[in-house]
Design an enzyme around this catalytic site. Structure first.
Site, short mmCIF file in Angstrom:
data_model
loop_
_atom_site.label_atom_id
_atom_site.label_comp_id
_atom_site.label_asym_id
_atom_site.label_seq_id
_atom_site.Cartn_x
_atom_site.Cartn_y
_atom_site.Cartn_z
N ALA A 100 -8.04 6.64 8.06
CA ALA A 100 -9.21 5.76 7.98
C ALA A 100 -9.87 5.63 9.35
CB ALA A 100 -8.79 4.39 7.45
N GLY A 118 -1.81 14.45 0.89
CA GLY A 118 -2.75 15.40 0.33
C GLY A 118 -2.07 16.56 -0.37
N GLY A 146 -7.54 17.46 3.86
CA GLY A 146 -6.39 16.76 4.43
C GLY A 146 -5.14 17.17 3.68
N GLY A 173 3.04 6.17 -1.93
CA GLY A 173 3.60 7.04 -0.91
C GLY A 173 3.73 8.48 -1.35
N HIS A 176 -3.88 -5.52 -2.08
CA HIS A 176 -2.58 -4.95 -2.48
C HIS A 176 -1.68 -4.77 -1.26
CE1 HIS A 176 0.04 -1.74 -4.36
NE2 HIS A 176 0.01 -1.29 -3.13
N ASN A 177 -2.23 -4.17 -0.19
CA ASN A 177 -1.44 -3.94 1.02
C ASN A 177 -1.02 -5.26 1.67
OD1 ASN A 177 -1.60 -1.20 0.74
ND2 ASN A 177 -3.16 -0.90 2.31
N SER A 208 -1.62 4.08 -4.12
CA SER A 208 -0.36 3.48 -3.68
C SER A 208 0.82 4.20 -4.31
CB SER A 208 -0.32 1.99 -4.06
OG SER A 208 0.88 1.40 -3.62
N GLU A 221 1.86 -6.61 -0.34
CA GLU A 221 3.05 -5.77 -0.15
C GLU A 221 3.73 -6.04 1.19
OE1 GLU A 221 4.18 -1.00 0.27
OE2 GLU A 221 2.12 -1.61 -0.20
N ASN A 277 -7.13 4.61 3.44
CA ASN A 277 -7.15 3.13 3.49
C ASN A 277 -8.36 2.64 4.30
OD1 ASN A 277 -4.90 2.35 1.94
ND2 ASN A 277 -3.51 2.82 3.61
N LYS A 329 -7.32 -2.44 -2.77
CA LYS A 329 -6.20 -1.82 -2.04
C LYS A 329 -5.84 -2.64 -0.81
CE LYS A 329 -3.18 1.50 -1.30
NZ LYS A 329 -2.85 1.58 0.11
#
Length: 216
Positions: free
Chosen positions: A78, A17, A12, A132, A187-188, A130, A191, A104, A184
């Site tokens: 995902a 990536g 990817g 970006g 976390h998302n 995390s 956020e 994700n 995660k």
């Protein structure tokens, strides 16, 4: 002359990536990339210049370019695409190869993949990332799950590429199985909940209270 064998593989080569490849290489790791999209392969090769980085759209060439046992990172959307990539990879893999899903993925899917691949003696980790595009390039927060042994196998790389706070890497083993992807997910949720609150507070103060941007 014998061809170089690369430390890590990256499947990817989109924005995340590609930037993670360069981050890893900056920390001294050689990386081979794979993407079915030839334009992504060409972009990586163009930007790689002198680096110990390669890329191909041929899966067998990619897998054979890696040191044994292999460590392959997946940075693909995902869902069913992750399963499709794993299915295509399996015929080329050998015992003790390690796949690391850095997308994700839902934690239940990660648990299922972990258990299924174990039957073929293929190791699997679900890892949240995390930060970006900028984080991938210069240092993300990393949330690894999976076996403690697999984490220790890749910990030096993960720690070196992660963000640092007062010199401390923003990465730690979070637990077995899908623990990384579960954290995660939480976390998302926090956020995007915060982003929604900021948006709603702005809207209320702007429209109901009639405040201008300076007052806000």
């Amino acid at each position: 002359m014998e061809k170089i064998k690369y430390d890590y593989g990256m499947i990817g080569l989109g924005t995340m990536g590609r930037n993670l490849v360069f981050n890893m290489n900056n920390q001294g790791f050689s990386v081979a990339g794979f993407d079915k999209d030839v334009s992504q392969v060409e972009l990586l090769l163009k930007e790689a210049e002198y680096r110990t980085v390669s890329a191909t759209s041929q899966l067998n060439e990619f897998v054979n370019s890696l040191k044994l046992p292999r460590v392959i990172i997946l940075l693909v959307p995902a869902g069913k695409i992750v399963d499709e990539v794993i299915h295509e990879l399996l015929p080329f893999l050998t015992k003790n190869d390690l796949l690391i899903d850095c997308g994700n993925s839902h934690f239940r899917d990660t648990d299922a993949r972990y258990e299924q691949l174990a039957k073929s003696a293929i190791h699997f980790m679900g890892v949240g990332i995390s930060g970006g595009e900028s984080g991938a390039r210069y240092g993300p927060s990393i949330m690894p799950g999976g076996s403690k042994g697999d984490y220790e196998r890749v910990a030096p790389m993960l720690e070196s590429i992660s963000a640092k706070v007062n010199g401390v890497p923003c990465v730690i083993w979070l637990g077995p199985g899908s623990a990384g992807h579960y954290v995660k997910m939480v976390h998302n949720g926090i956020e995007y909940g915060m982003m929604q609150l900021i948006s709603e507070a702005y809207h209320l103060l702007k429209k109901a209270a009639g405040m201008n941007n300076d007052e806000l």
